[in-house]
Design a protein around this motif. Structure first.
Motif, PDB file in Angstrom:
ATOM      1  N   GLN A 147       0.807  -1.221   0.000  1.00 20.22           N
ATOM      2  CA  GLN A 147       0.000   0.000   0.000  1.00 20.22           C
ATOM      3  C   GLN A 147       0.839   1.269   0.000  1.00 20.22           C
ATOM      4  OE1 GLN A 147      -0.477  -2.660   1.759  1.00 20.22           O
ATOM      5  NE2 GLN A 147      -2.654  -3.199   1.949  1.00 20.22           N
ATOM      6  N   SER A 148       2.102   1.174   0.398  1.00 18.80           N
ATOM      7  CA  SER A 148       2.942   2.364   0.498  1.00 18.80           C
ATOM      8  C   SER A 148       3.274   2.972  -0.854  1.00 18.80           C
ATOM      9  CB  SER A 148       4.236   2.041   1.253  1.00 18.80           C
ATOM     10  OG  SER A 148       5.021   1.096   0.540  1.00 18.80           O
ATOM     11  N   ILE A 149       3.069   2.230  -1.946  1.00 16.15           N
ATOM     12  CA  ILE A 149       3.399   2.786  -3.270  1.00 16.15           C
ATOM     13  C   ILE A 149       2.193   2.866  -4.200  1.00 16.15           C
ATOM     14  CG2 ILE A 149       5.862   2.222  -3.257  1.00 16.15           C
ATOM     15  CD1 ILE A 149       3.540  -0.020  -5.184  1.00 16.15           C
ATOM     16  N   VAL A 150       1.041   2.345  -3.780  1.00 14.60           N
ATOM     17  CA  VAL A 150      -0.121   2.258  -4.676  1.00 14.60           C
ATOM     18  C   VAL A 150      -0.554   3.617  -5.212  1.00 14.60           C
ATOM     19  CG1 VAL A 150      -2.584   1.712  -4.754  1.00 14.60           C
ATOM     20  CG2 VAL A 150      -0.981   0.076  -3.752  1.00 14.60           C
ATOM     21  N   ASP A 151      -0.575   4.626  -4.368  1.00  9.73           N
ATOM     22  CA  ASP A 151      -1.096   5.935  -4.770  1.00  9.73           C
ATOM     23  C   ASP A 151      -0.022   6.910  -5.247  1.00  9.73           C
ATOM     24  OD1 ASP A 151      -3.728   5.185  -4.145  1.00  9.73           O
ATOM     25  OD2 ASP A 151      -3.437   5.703  -2.032  1.00  9.73           O
ATOM     26  N   LEU A 152       1.206   6.458  -5.413  1.00 12.65           N
ATOM     27  CA  LEU A 152       2.259   7.360  -5.848  1.00 12.65           C
ATOM     28  C   LEU A 152       2.123   7.693  -7.335  1.00 12.65           C
ATOM     29  CD1 LEU A 152       5.419   5.899  -4.056  1.00 12.65           C
ATOM     30  CD2 LEU A 152       4.082   7.911  -3.431  1.00 12.65           C
ATOM     31  N   GLY A 153       2.521   8.918  -7.689  1.00 10.50           N
ATOM     32  CA  GLY A 153       2.470   9.362  -9.065  1.00 10.50           C
ATOM     33  C   GLY A 153       3.832   9.332  -9.735  1.00 10.50           C
ATOM     34  N   LEU A 154       3.957  10.091 -10.832  1.00 16.17           N
ATOM     35  CA  LEU A 154       5.164  10.077 -11.647  1.00 16.17           C
ATOM     36  C   LEU A 154       5.882  11.417 -11.632  1.00 16.17           C
ATOM     37  CD1 LEU A 154       3.779   8.153 -14.774  1.00 16.17           C
ATOM     38  CD2 LEU A 154       4.806   7.208 -12.694  1.00 16.17           C
ATOM     39  N   SER A 155       5.706  12.180 -10.581  1.00 16.85           N
ATOM     40  CA  SER A 155       6.300  13.515 -10.530  1.00 16.85           C
ATOM     41  C   SER A 155       7.826  13.440 -10.416  1.00 16.85           C
ATOM     42  CB  SER A 155       5.744  14.300  -9.334  1.00 16.85           C
ATOM     43  OG  SER A 155       6.440  15.523  -9.183  1.00 16.85           O
ATOM     44  N   GLU A 156       8.497  14.288 -11.206  1.00 19.25           N
ATOM     45  CA  GLU A 156       9.948  14.436 -11.119  1.00 19.25           C
ATOM     46  C   GLU A 156      10.336  15.664 -10.308  1.00 19.25           C
ATOM     47  OE1 GLU A 156      11.798  14.249 -14.965  1.00 19.25           O
ATOM     48  OE2 GLU A 156      10.498  12.611 -15.642  1.00 19.25           O
ATOM     49  N   GLU A 157       9.379  16.304  -9.715  1.00 18.57           N
ATOM     50  CA  GLU A 157       9.631  17.536  -8.961  1.00 18.57           C
ATOM     51  C   GLU A 157      10.357  17.249  -7.661  1.00 18.57           C
ATOM     52  OE1 GLU A 157       6.895  21.128  -7.078  1.00 18.57           O
ATOM     53  OE2 GLU A 157       6.168  20.011  -8.812  1.00 18.57           O
ATOM     54  N   TRP A 158      11.262  18.160  -7.287  1.00 19.66           N
ATOM     55  CA  TRP A 158      12.037  18.021  -6.055  1.00 19.66           C
ATOM     56  C   TRP A 158      11.444  18.889  -4.946  1.00 19.66           C
ATOM     57  CZ3 TRP A 158      18.053  17.894  -6.725  1.00 19.66           C
ATOM     58  CH2 TRP A 158      18.396  16.950  -7.699  1.00 19.66           C
ATOM     59  N   PRO A 159      11.563  18.455  -3.700  1.00 19.64           N
ATOM     60  CA  PRO A 159      11.241  19.354  -2.589  1.00 19.64           C
ATOM     61  C   PRO A 159      12.314  20.427  -2.450  1.00 19.64           C
ATOM     62  CG  PRO A 159      12.112  17.302  -1.741  1.00 19.64           C
ATOM     63  CD  PRO A 159      11.995  17.126  -3.237  1.00 19.64           C
ATOM     64  N   ALA A 160      12.066  21.405  -1.576  1.00 22.29           N
ATOM     65  CA  ALA A 160      13.060  22.454  -1.321  1.00 22.29           C
ATOM     66  C   ALA A 160      14.348  21.820  -0.802  1.00 22.29           C
ATOM     67  CB  ALA A 160      12.521  23.448  -0.309  1.00 22.29           C
ATOM     68  N   PRO A 161      15.505  22.436  -1.058  1.00 22.14           N
ATOM     69  CA  PRO A 161      16.776  21.869  -0.595  1.00 22.14           C
ATOM     70  C   PRO A 161      16.879  21.892   0.922  1.00 22.14           C
ATOM     71  CG  PRO A 161      17.105  24.058  -1.510  1.00 22.14           C
ATOM     72  CD  PRO A 161      15.693  23.683  -1.818  1.00 22.14           C
ATOM     73  N   PRO A 162      17.800  21.120   1.494  1.00 26.91           N
ATOM     74  CA  PRO A 162      17.985  21.107   2.949  1.00 26.91           C
ATOM     75  C   PRO A 162      18.300  22.505   3.484  1.00 26.91           C
ATOM     76  CG  PRO A 162      19.190  19.307   1.924  1.00 26.91           C
ATOM     77  CD  PRO A 162      18.705  20.177   0.809  1.00 26.91           C
ATOM     78  N   ARG A 163      17.830  22.783   4.716  1.00 33.85           N
ATOM     79  CA  ARG A 163      18.008  24.105   5.299  1.00 33.85           C
ATOM     80  C   ARG A 163      18.727  24.082   6.647  1.00 33.85           C
ATOM     81  NH1 ARG A 163      11.918  26.575   4.114  1.00 33.85           N
ATOM     82  NH2 ARG A 163      12.046  26.449   1.820  1.00 33.85           N
ATOM     83  N   ILE A 164      18.839  22.929   7.265  1.00 36.48           N
ATOM     84  CA  ILE A 164      19.445  22.845   8.592  1.00 36.48           C
ATOM     85  C   ILE A 164      20.948  23.052   8.478  1.00 36.48           C
ATOM     86  CG2 ILE A 164      19.848  21.373  10.609  1.00 36.48           C
ATOM     87  CD1 ILE A 164      17.213  19.965   9.941  1.00 36.48           C
ATOM     88  N   ASP A 165      21.488  23.942   9.283  1.00 36.73           N
ATOM     89  CA  ASP A 165      22.923  24.236   9.277  1.00 36.73           C
ATOM     90  C   ASP A 165      23.643  23.283  10.221  1.00 36.73           C
ATOM     91  OD1 ASP A 165      25.437  25.291   9.138  1.00 36.73           O
ATOM     92  OD2 ASP A 165      24.942  27.236  10.016  1.00 36.73           O
ATOM     93  N   VAL A 166      24.518  22.450   9.643  1.00 35.82           N
ATOM     94  CA  VAL A 166      25.280  21.506  10.477  1.00 35.82           C
ATOM     95  C   VAL A 166      26.774  21.811  10.419  1.00 35.82           C
ATOM     96  CG1 VAL A 166      23.613  19.637  10.453  1.00 35.82           C
ATOM     97  CG2 VAL A 166      25.222  19.856   8.569  1.00 35.82           C
ATOM     98  N   GLY A 167      27.118  23.040  10.088  1.00 28.48           N
ATOM     99  CA  GLY A 167      28.521  23.422  10.096  1.00 28.48           C
ATOM    100  C   GLY A 167      29.053  23.635   8.699  1.00 28.48           C
ATOM    101  N   ALA A 168      30.373  23.686   8.606  1.00 27.41           N
ATOM    102  CA  ALA A 168      31.043  24.043   7.349  1.00 27.41           C
ATOM    103  C   ALA A 168      30.685  23.046   6.255  1.00 27.41           C
ATOM    104  CB  ALA A 168      32.546  24.078   7.553  1.00 27.41           C
ATOM    105  N   ARG A 169      30.423  23.567   5.071  1.00 19.89           N
ATOM    106  CA  ARG A 169      30.163  22.773   3.863  1.00 19.89           C
ATOM    107  C   ARG A 169      31.136  23.219   2.785  1.00 19.89           C
ATOM    108  NH1 ARG A 169      24.927  20.931   3.620  1.00 19.89           N
ATOM    109  NH2 ARG A 169      25.740  19.498   2.037  1.00 19.89           N
ATOM    110  N   PRO A 170      31.271  22.427   1.730  1.00 19.57           N
ATOM    111  CA  PRO A 170      32.170  22.818   0.657  1.00 19.57           C
ATOM    112  C   PRO A 170      31.722  24.116  -0.008  1.00 19.57           C
ATOM    113  CG  PRO A 170      31.418  20.545   0.365  1.00 19.57           C
ATOM    114  CD  PRO A 170      30.665  21.127   1.508  1.00 19.57           C
TER     115      PRO A 170
END
Length: 309
Positions: A286-309
């Motif tokens: 049942q966890s996949i029965v109602d899923l669609g075919l969207s290629e859309e992404w959610p907003a990028p991560p926002r939590i700051d966990v320190g230095a990034r590249p």
């Protein structure tokens, strides 16, 4: 051979074997599975990836493996291995997406395998990895990966950042941090790899076994020359990892600036069993029965966990 390099090759299952003949024979043919159109082979191109492997408590890792026939891979010192692999799929049949794999290196059989031999006799010992958590960027990737191959995919906020000195990826689930993995860029070893890897996943009370083949030039750092930072959050997908005693020092790190890959459309599955009645493993159909075919992404991560590249 450097022991760490040998283990790196074992985990990545480096092989000289070609892609199965069936994949070449059916190239260019079309398939429509669960409403998802594919042109065989199911492949990717122009795709960067990072990998880091960390020693963990082997007994604790064993408790995360379902069914009684999967066993943590034994590395020198009696430890197990947590393998984090993030792939920024640039070109696929289902669009672009990021995949963040968190897995335990394992073997499959009636009893645990001895150290090192699973790297030489992969078929005999069923060497591969059990995927504990697998966030991805798009809904269509969840529908295909979970519904067809049984992978524990779920949609999450992800990024993949390549800098001059480091490569990193972070995932968040409904505003909660899942994991950050950041590796110092290894020296440009450009080790040519043709890799066959086996994934084990739990879905619908069954163990699903699938194979992926990819190739690229890898930059690898081993032992004390490998530097990485892994940060665990409080998202549900990583909760079970907190008891693993994950080492701060990785066994190895790897960055592949560009890869080509094929996910085999042939896979195997069988029942996961337990000593008690009424127990099941993995998410239900049942966890996949109602899923669609969207290629859309959610907003990028926002939590700051320190230095990034």
């Amino acid at each position: 051979m450097n022991p760490a390099l040998g283990l790196a090759r074992m985990v990545m299952s480096a092989t000289r074997s070609p892609v199965p003949c069936r994949q070449r024979r059916l190239a260019g043919r079309h398939a429509l599975v669960d409403g998802i159109p594919f042109v065989l082979p199911v492949d990717s191109a122009d795709t960067p990836a990072l990998m880091a492997a960390f020693p963990v408590d082997r007994a604790a890792a064993a408790r995360l493996l379902p069914g009684g026939e999967l066993h943590p891979l034994a590395i020198p010192g009696g430890r197990g291995l947590l393998v984090v692999t993030v792939v920024d799929y640039a070109r696929t049949d289902i669009g672009r997406y990021i995949e963040f794999s968190v897995a335990i290196a394992c073997t499959h059989g009636p009893r645990p395998a001895p150290p090192l031999l699973p790297g030489l006799l992969r078929g005999t010992f069923g060497t591969g990895q059990y995927v504990v958590d697998l966030p991805v960027s798009s809904e269509i990737s969840v529908k295909g990966g979970k519904g067809i191959w049984g992978m524990p995919k779920h949609r999450a906020s992800l990024d993949f950042k390549v800098g001059d000195r480091a490569v990193s990826s972070q995932y968040e689930d409904d505003g909660r941090l899942g994991m950050l993995i950041e590796i110092e860029r290894p020296p440009e070893t450009r080790l040519p790899l043709r890799v066959a890897a086996v994934n084990y996943c739990a879905f619908r009370g069954m163990l699903m076994k699938s194979s992926i083949y990819f190739e690229g030039a890898a930059d690898i750092a081993l032992g004390r020359r490998a530097h990485a930072r892994l940060v665990l959050g409080d998202a549900p997908g990583v909760a079970a990892l907190r008891g693993l005693g994950i080492a701060e020092q990785p066994l190895f790190t790897c960055f592949l600036p560009s890869t080509r890959g094929i996910l085999d459309d042939h896979f195997e599955c069988w029942f996961l069993t337990s000593e008690e009645a009424g127990r099941t493993f993995g998410e239900p159909l049942q966890s996949i029965v109602d899923l669609g075919l969207s290629e859309e992404w959610p907003a990028p991560p926002r939590i700051d966990v320190g230095a990034r590249p």
